[in-house]
Design a protein around this motif. Sequence first.
Motif, PDB file in Angstrom:
ATOM      1  N   MET B 311       0.023  -3.998   6.649  1.00 18.82           N
ATOM      2  CA  MET B 311      -0.990  -3.496   5.586  1.00 18.82           C
ATOM      3  C   MET B 311      -2.287  -3.377   6.291  1.00 18.82           C
ATOM      4  O   MET B 311      -3.204  -2.312   5.717  1.00 18.82           O
ATOM      5  CB  MET B 311      -1.389  -4.846   4.698  1.00 18.82           C
ATOM      6  CG  MET B 311      -0.055  -5.054   3.757  1.00 18.82           C
ATOM      7  SD  MET B 311       0.250  -3.747   2.455  1.00 18.82           S
ATOM      8  CE  MET B 311      -0.606  -4.583   1.144  1.00 18.82           C
ATOM      9  N   PHE B 314      -2.071   0.284   7.892  1.00 21.72           N
ATOM     10  CA  PHE B 314      -1.944   1.302   6.641  1.00 21.72           C
ATOM     11  C   PHE B 314      -3.299   1.328   5.865  1.00 21.72           C
ATOM     12  O   PHE B 314      -3.383   2.002   5.255  1.00 21.72           O
ATOM     13  CB  PHE B 314      -0.956   0.398   5.630  1.00 21.72           C
ATOM     14  CG  PHE B 314      -0.336   1.492   4.730  1.00 21.72           C
ATOM     15  CD1 PHE B 314       0.256   2.755   5.493  1.00 21.72           C
ATOM     16  CD2 PHE B 314      -0.288   1.414   3.502  1.00 21.72           C
ATOM     17  CE1 PHE B 314       0.879   3.663   4.575  1.00 21.72           C
ATOM     18  CE2 PHE B 314       0.215   2.344   2.526  1.00 21.72           C
ATOM     19  CZ  PHE B 314       0.931   3.692   3.325  1.00 21.72           C
ATOM     20  N   GLU B 316      -4.829  -0.953   3.936  1.00 20.69           N
ATOM     21  CA  GLU B 316      -4.979  -1.411   2.910  1.00 20.69           C
ATOM     22  C   GLU B 316      -5.364  -2.909   2.856  1.00 20.69           C
ATOM     23  O   GLU B 316      -5.185  -3.703   1.834  1.00 20.69           O
ATOM     24  CB  GLU B 316      -3.805  -1.099   2.070  1.00 20.69           C
ATOM     25  CG  GLU B 316      -3.711   0.326   1.434  1.00 20.69           C
ATOM     26  CD  GLU B 316      -4.918   0.463   0.457  1.00 20.69           C
ATOM     27  OE1 GLU B 316      -5.314  -0.432  -0.225  1.00 20.69           O
ATOM     28  OE2 GLU B 316      -5.217   1.641   0.123  1.00 20.69           O
ATOM     29  N   SER B 337      -4.631   3.859   1.942  1.00 25.45           N
ATOM     30  CA  SER B 337      -3.235   4.472   2.062  1.00 25.45           C
ATOM     31  C   SER B 337      -3.127   5.754   2.097  1.00 25.45           C
ATOM     32  O   SER B 337      -2.298   6.380   2.551  1.00 25.45           O
ATOM     33  CB  SER B 337      -2.560   3.707   0.970  1.00 25.45           C
ATOM     34  OG  SER B 337      -3.201   3.977  -0.141  1.00 25.45           O
ATOM     35  N   ARG B 338      -3.939   6.419   1.435  1.00 24.40           N
ATOM     36  CA  ARG B 338      -3.853   7.715   1.420  1.00 24.40           C
ATOM     37  C   ARG B 338      -4.173   8.484   2.628  1.00 24.40           C
ATOM     38  O   ARG B 338      -3.744   9.461   3.235  1.00 24.40           O
ATOM     39  CB  ARG B 338      -5.242   8.402   0.420  1.00 24.40           C
ATOM     40  CG  ARG B 338      -5.148   9.972   0.345  1.00 24.40           C
ATOM     41  CD  ARG B 338      -6.098  10.353  -0.731  1.00 24.40           C
ATOM     42  NE  ARG B 338      -5.737  11.623  -1.157  1.00 24.40           N
ATOM     43  CZ  ARG B 338      -4.817  11.977  -1.957  1.00 24.40           C
ATOM     44  NH1 ARG B 338      -3.907  11.010  -2.300  1.00 24.40           N
ATOM     45  NH2 ARG B 338      -4.356  13.101  -2.300  1.00 24.40           N
ATOM     46  N   LEU B 347       4.238   3.212   4.200  1.00 26.87           N
ATOM     47  CA  LEU B 347       4.624   1.862   4.485  1.00 26.87           C
ATOM     48  C   LEU B 347       5.603   1.638   3.042  1.00 26.87           C
ATOM     49  O   LEU B 347       5.121   1.958   1.938  1.00 26.87           O
ATOM     50  CB  LEU B 347       3.699   1.043   4.356  1.00 26.87           C
ATOM     51  CG  LEU B 347       3.718  -0.398   4.077  1.00 26.87           C
ATOM     52  CD1 LEU B 347       4.366  -1.069   5.360  1.00 26.87           C
ATOM     53  CD2 LEU B 347       2.206  -1.143   3.609  1.00 26.87           C
ATOM     54  N   HIS B 355       4.200  -4.148  -5.574  1.00 26.20           N
ATOM     55  CA  HIS B 355       3.449  -3.126  -4.710  1.00 26.20           C
ATOM     56  C   HIS B 355       4.059  -1.694  -4.539  1.00 26.20           C
ATOM     57  O   HIS B 355       3.311  -0.792  -4.233  1.00 26.20           O
ATOM     58  CB  HIS B 355       3.164  -3.519  -3.196  1.00 26.20           C
ATOM     59  CG  HIS B 355       2.307  -4.726  -3.347  1.00 26.20           C
ATOM     60  ND1 HIS B 355       2.514  -5.902  -2.499  1.00 26.20           N
ATOM     61  CD2 HIS B 355       1.091  -5.145  -3.979  1.00 26.20           C
ATOM     62  CE1 HIS B 355       1.497  -6.866  -2.380  1.00 26.20           C
ATOM     63  NE2 HIS B 355       0.689  -6.241  -3.370  1.00 26.20           N
TER      64      HIS B 355
END
Lengths: 404, 519
Positions: B311, B314, B316, B337-338, B347, B355
């Motif tokens: 995470m 990523f 986030e 995440s974008r 992910l 999620h």
Amino acid sequence: MSAASTAKVKPSERPKWVETILTQFRINIQTYTLILATIAIWAYFYNETDGLFLDPRNFSNLFRQMTTTAFLSVGMVLVIVTGNIDLSVGKLAGFVSVVVAYFQSNYLTDYFGDNELLVASLSVLIGLAVGLGYGIIQGYIIAYLGVTAFIVTLGSMWLLNGAILLVTEGKTIPANQPMFSKISQGYMSSEVGWILGGLTIVVLFFTMFRGRQKKRQYNFDLPSLGTDLAKVIGLSVLVLVYIYRVNEYRGFQNPVLLLIIVALIVTYMSNNTRFGRYAYAIGGNREAAKLSGININRNIFLIFVLMGLLCGVSGVTLASRVGYGTISAGDGYELDAIAACILGGTSTLGGVGTVFGTMIGALIMASLTNGLQITNVEPAYVYVLKGIVLVVAVFVDVYLTRKR
Amino acid sequence: MNTDTTDYILEFENVTKRFPGVVALQDVSFKVRRGEIHGLCGENGAGKSTLMKILSGVYPSNSYEGTVWYEGKELRLEGGSIRQATNQGIATVYQELTLIPTMTVGENIHLGKEPVEVYGINWDRLYADTRELLTQYNLDIQPQDILQNLGVGKQQMTEIAKALSENAQVLILDEPTSALSEAEIDKLMDILDNLRDHGVTCFYITHKLEEFFRIADTITVLRDGQVITSQPTESLSVERLVSYMVGREMTERFPSSKHVPGEVIFEVEDLYAREPTGSREVLHGVTLDVRRGEILGIAGLMGSGRTELVMTIFGEYGKITSGSVRLHGKELHLKNSRQAMLAGISLIPEDRKRHGLVLMQSVLKNISLPNLDQFAGFMRIDSDAELAASLEFANSLSIKAPNLNVPVDSLSGGNQQKVVISKWLMSKPEVLILDDPTRGVDVGAKYEIYKLMNDLAEQGMAIIMISSELEEVLGMSDRVMVMCEGRSTETLDIKEATEERIMALATNVATENGVTETV
């Protein structure tokens, strides 16, 4: 006792068309209950008022009155879909209406009194700008500073109430410039009404056939042609009856046309733009939406900006309809707007709700208010009944959903 | 263990349960001995949950045919509430825990049945009773611990204690280990052994077949709503069990692969990170690299920081305090995440319902959600392009759904997972991270997901796979990185990786080979 033996009538014993109707009803139970409720309410008031409720004049006024809060509901449905709430919309619309009245009577008419078009358009622009500006500030605080929408908008309610008092100084300000009044009090000629009706019907049929084609192409559940035709023909008949009825009075009402246009735009946005799709995803599952790369803060900010703009529209139509700005402007509109969304099937948990359902919800609320007014029921009972209807309607919905 | 083989506490006799259009259970008959741990085994949709819902009273007694004999009497439950079943001694420990996080262990156990005196709740007695109960069953939790401060394992113990406090004779455990670490699983097994000694009968449902052989006395296999076999565990093997479940011989659980790893494209070097709120450090030195076309497995216990690591990568989760993340040698600073997606990293999150998916929305809308940019201008989404692209992925991953317009929560776990994977493949990632991709997915769908991962690797994607199941890590990975307490301990080539070696690294205990060192 087995489950199979408890069923009293086997499906096959009913005629096929009855089955089709029942299936349709079960699938769209929420929409049909709403429509049935509207019919029931209308039938009741029609009976109580010896037909006065649905006579051309009142029929026309009912829809005209509905528009002011309906603009608020259109924005509110998206606010609730994202899992938020906006308690400030009534007061913001009221504030917009007094600001418009203030500028119109104190400045615009003095400076540009000979140019009607300019006065009217500047009035509208000022109203929209005030709503939009407030929406931007409010949206920023909610989305980027992270204060809960409930609290920010509750604060706004008080703040705006004070602002209305400051602007009006407790007096009533006229806003009755003739062209400006046309916005909410104007009508279109009967020819224009029929043309609009005809266009609507063409669009309805076109949309249906195009939708069916697409559903077939992608193997989606395709209702029988008969079912779709019945729906579209039913809607067309409603459109024609409506046009006929309003033409019997003064014609198609300007604010209703405006509402239809706004509702269509927002419906389109909610289905066919990223902004709309993201709103539903955020309300459906915020965390999944975040991980899907959605900028949640920006989306919620934009939702409140749109809400502010629609408060502007609502405030302008309010000033135009009543012809003045007053300290009680917009009182309790937020509750009507929220109730319309809930009646229309918007989930308070977020993620679910449509503009169309909300419009029917708004019509129900307006019918109640209007019907009770013309039956000369004491205002106190208007509130009592509205409260009861809201809770009962939601109970029926919960009950039917659970049963299904 | 009660050795009296004729003492049956429960007997299912020709139980048939129909739903509109489906027969969920057909002539189900088998017996359950008092005090045994009875494994219930079958793929998703085989009827395990339906059967347990009959037993716990979710489905009333008049909604099915056949009889359930409980303690020699016919079990009659009116349905609508599991209260009745609980009162008769049949309790369920749910997969998703049903406790109140802000309350203490004692309050949770006594919720709804607090000892009340004239002056109010008798807290002394409540906590004394709780302590007694916990001691009796040897449960290692304190009555006054606040639930949300406890790990998942201890929360589950509380749930079990709650059931026991109502004198449960039959305990239904549905996937009890899905969120537990190896150590917590060991603990749970001890507790179950203990319950067996106390004469409590347990139903045990799990997707991890090994657990049946560890704990169950008898295993009943369901397939398509029918009992395939019900026999003592000693007479079964994993292979036999799998073939009973799927109805055919499964020669291999992991598809063979021919990965040809290319150059390293993604690296994480000495990453330190703090949790998003607060200052606790969750990652203290993680290093890994993935090559094009390979699968890197990440093993480690629950709480070792695996999910936090991916995470954080990523963008986030945590705040990176030092270290670097590089793609093609270029350092990345991903904030969300974008940005990760745009950089080419996808992910598949661990908890797909929380999620991964908007459950109430359609398959189509879920798949296209992160990818709307591909079809959308400022004011318009090209719905034809959106449909065509989504359909392509749904077909190539063979998502089993009537059409793309059905809500995703009507699909099975395996198909839901395929929807999540589709949604993240559509952005054409170079690096695909899968966090426990087969959790709660049945054997058949697992195999398909494995095959898909192999295909993607063959196409040159770099894949990082976190898994709680050691067998899966060993069966799928080309290399295995082991995490322990927020650090990466060592990356093993698959040839040198064994279960023992990984466990030693993951638990940070020195083995006889001296493989691990404490940092």
